[in-house]
Enzyme design. Structure first.
Site, short mmCIF file in Angstrom:
data_model
loop_
_atom_site.label_atom_id
_atom_site.label_comp_id
_atom_site.label_asym_id
_atom_site.label_seq_id
_atom_site.Cartn_x
_atom_site.Cartn_y
_atom_site.Cartn_z
N THR A 191 -46.14 -36.76 -98.65
CA THR A 191 -45.68 -35.50 -99.24
C THR A 191 -46.89 -34.72 -99.71
O THR A 191 -47.93 -35.30 -100.05
CB THR A 191 -44.74 -35.72 -100.44
OG1 THR A 191 -45.50 -36.24 -101.54
CG2 THR A 191 -43.61 -36.67 -100.09
N GLU A 192 -46.76 -33.40 -99.74
CA GLU A 192 -47.86 -32.58 -100.20
C GLU A 192 -48.23 -32.85 -101.65
O GLU A 192 -49.34 -32.55 -102.10
CB GLU A 192 -47.55 -31.09 -100.02
CG GLU A 192 -46.38 -30.58 -100.81
CD GLU A 192 -45.06 -30.66 -100.06
OE1 GLU A 192 -44.22 -29.78 -100.24
OE2 GLU A 192 -44.87 -31.63 -99.27
#
Length: 643
Positions: free
Chosen positions: A323-324
């Site tokens: 995930t970012e």
């Protein structure tokens, strides 16, 4: 030695009018709720501090008034620079009503700008945002007419276009950790994510500003191992103890989950399975694009269901989901825990994750879609009159090797049913997503085509792919009527040339055996040899080359088959409904060139797709390979017999 532990009321008195403040938090996680609440309380009671500038990466709230949503009161803010406005709707409303100035910058850019500020640099050069609403040619990230200052500028450096993002100096950083000692050393052992707390603290401190940390507990000096200190005390001015548990929840839906913070590992085999509804159908089809041994990012909404499908289909050990926000590996969490991961391999700082993304580290991303038009442009930032914001969408979609946009075909009340391997529309959505022209360009289809980026658009009832001529319909779900359920619900007519049926396994409530498909376990069954006629038949119908590993697998299977004959052979290749990712045509052509020169007496190919014939003709002719591709199997057989 200074004791930095103080009351939240005292810490708030140190914030001045017109300060630039930054706060941490990602969606519903890691939010210093008590600091936001105390800032709101002081303003309501005293009318100060006022006219603040708020800088934040992702949305940090519940969309109902918590988190940064508490800062909506008129006069408190005068300017907002954010990656996401959707989590603070009243602040977004103030921006839309021209009551405050606002910029919607890419989340990764803001994250990296913290480091830029800390280093005393004037700004950041990046290609992220080119040809989107962030580009000065398309608005320069301004969210309203009141906003006049240009903080994004276009530059040409050695013949290449770059965007320059101006850094805004930070006066106050509101951060959060788990433990703090009286000297201000902060650790994060019970946090799901580390985000940008170190970079934010350094940016404020190096500007002569203030760093206020909310923590769960106070420990004695020297009790935190140096390697566990995430923010050293020299950067911290005030430590505030969250004495109310609800003010220091892991996220708004979870008080604390030790599997998300990496304190324990949990069995994943018994995690609940998704119901076979439109969200699962979309996630299942998107999962067919997963690259084994690759790095993958999943967005919020329908895309985050891909993590659950990967777990159901036993794919998790073969891919690395990220995930970012910084989670690497494990089973990505959804809902209020989105951004974190159970059994993660690592948790990186958010700015470092965006370095990885921007540099091309992602093999695939799966992101949501609010609007899509005939050019393949996608809007996820400003639609239906609502300012949502781009979040990390622009960084991720522009820099991933391949992109899958995933979402329902229509929105607002859509209900479907999967029955006997077919899909039925029970109730159509009220709002069309496929429109003639998107309200705002968050992703440029034209720019993606120019860079040969493979892009798919996956819905519960059909799949499109991006081509230089626009959006092409390539798959339809069994049971769906083309005219009524697809064309009748679109604002434009896509290219329709070579449509196949979506895999029926997607619509059956049982395991799909997806692992074997992605690992090309049965690829050898597509190659057969007729010794009597010395014909090698290669059946690529319905198969896709989505990643370099697919070419490697095909090369091995064909080489083994050719060498087993002990002689040169005549080859017939069926390329009906065969799909090659845009950036892999040259690699495929090189494979064919090598195999033809080494093993084949003559080779014919056929496909009903005019686009595939044209594309392959262009690619193969560059390598001196006989480029003619026939339209039918009969034509191909007649040709090779005559040869």
């Amino acid at each position: 030695m200074k004791d930095k532990v103080t009351t939240v009321e005292h810490a708030m008195t140190l914030i001045r009018d017109e300060d630039v403040i930054t706060t941490t938090g990602f969606v519903q996680s890691c939010i210093p709720e008590m600091l936001h609440a105390a800032l709101e309380k002081r303003f309501l009671e005293e009318g100060h501090p006022r006219d603040l500038t708020l800088i934040m990466c992702a949305g940090a709230g519940d969309s109902k008034g918590l988190g940064t949503g508490r800062l909506h009161h008129e006069g408190l803010l005068k300017r907002v620079i954010a990656g996401n406005f959707g989590r603070m709707p009243k602040v977004a409303q103030a921006a839309q009503e021209d009551k405050i100035c606002g910029y919607n910058l890419p989340q990764g850019v803001i994250s990296q700008l913290y480091r830029t500020c800390a280093a005393g640099q004037p700004g950041l050069f990046s290609k992220v945002g080119l040809h989107t609403f962030v580009d000065p040619r398309h608005g320069g990230a301004k969210v309203n007419k009141k906003t006049e200052e240009d903080i994004v500028k276009l530059h040409n450096i050695d013949g290449e276009e770059w965007l320059f993002y101006k850094a805004t100096k930070i006066d106050v950083a509101l951060i959060r950790g788990t433990s703090a000692d009286p000297s201000g050393n902060i650790s994060m052992e019970r946090e799901a994510l580390t985000l940008d707390v170190l970079a934010q603290a350094m940016a404020a401190h190096n500007n002569g500003g203030l760093v206020i940390a909310q923590v769960e507990r106070i420990v004695e000096n020297g009790s935190i191992s140096p390697k566990d200190v995430k923010v050293p005390g020299l950067l911290v001015d005030c430590v505030v103890l969250a004495d109310q548990p609800e003010m220091h929840r892991m996220n708004y839906g979870v008080m604390h989950d030790p599997a998300l913070s990496g304190e324990i590992r949990v069995p994943v085999e018994n995690m609940p399975k998704m119901t076979l509804d439109q969200r699962k159908i979309i996630a299942r089809r998107a999962a067919f694009e997963l690259p084994p041994n690759g790095a993958v990012n999943l967005g919020v909404g329908a895309p985050d269901g891909v993590a659950a499908i990967a777990n159901e289909e036993k794919l998790t050990p073969y891919i690395t989901l990220t995930t970012e926000a910084g989670a690497v590996g494990g089973v990505l969490a959804g809902g209020s825990s989105f951004g974190s991961s159970r059994n993660a391999d690592a948790v990186m700082d958010q700015n470092q994750m965006f370095d990885f993304y921007d540099g091309g580290g992602l093999d695939l991303t799966c992101l949501g879609v609010a609007q899509c038009d005939r050019e393949g442009n996608v809007n996820s930032s400003h639609f239906g009159g609502r300012l949502n914001g781009s979040g990390g969408f622009i960084n991720i979609s522009q820099n991933s090797r391949a992109v899958v946009f995933a979402g329902t075909f229509t929105a607002g009340g859509l209900q479907v049913a999967a029955e006997d391997g077919k899909l039925r529309i029970v109730q159509e959505g009220r709002n069309r997503k496929f429109v003639p022209l998107v309200d705002q360009i968050t992703f440029s289809g034209t720019y993606a085509c120019r860079r040969a980026q493979p892009v798919l658009y996956v819905t519960e009832r059909c799949v499109f792919q991006l081509t230089p001529k626009g959006l092409e319909l390539i798959e339809i779900a069994p049971g769906i009527d083309l005219e009524k359920d697809i064309l009748g619900q679109m604002g434009f007519k896509p290219i329709i040339e070579n449509v196949t049926e979506m895999d029926p396994r997607i619509f059956m409530d049982e395991p799909m055996g997806l692992l074997d498909t992605l690992l090309n376990v049965n690829l050898c069954e597509r190659v057969t040899y007729d010794a009597e006629r010395n014909f090698m038949f290669v059946n690529l119908e319905g198969w896709s080359i989505k990643k370099k590993a697919d070419i490697e697998d095909l090369n091995k299977v064909l080489k083994d088959a050719f060498e087993a004959t002990g002689q040169r052979v005549k080859t017939v290749m069926n390329q009906n409904q065969f799909r090659i990712a845009d950036d892999l045509y040259d690699a495929y052509a090189l494979l064919i060139e090598q195999l033809v020169s080494e093993y084949s007496l003559s080779t014919v190919r056929y496909t009903t797709s005019a686009f595939m014939r044209l594309k392959m003709k262009e690619t193969l002719s560059k390598r001196g390979v006989q480029p003619h591709i026939f339209e039918s199997q009969d034509e191909a057989h007649q040709a090779i017999q005559s040869l």
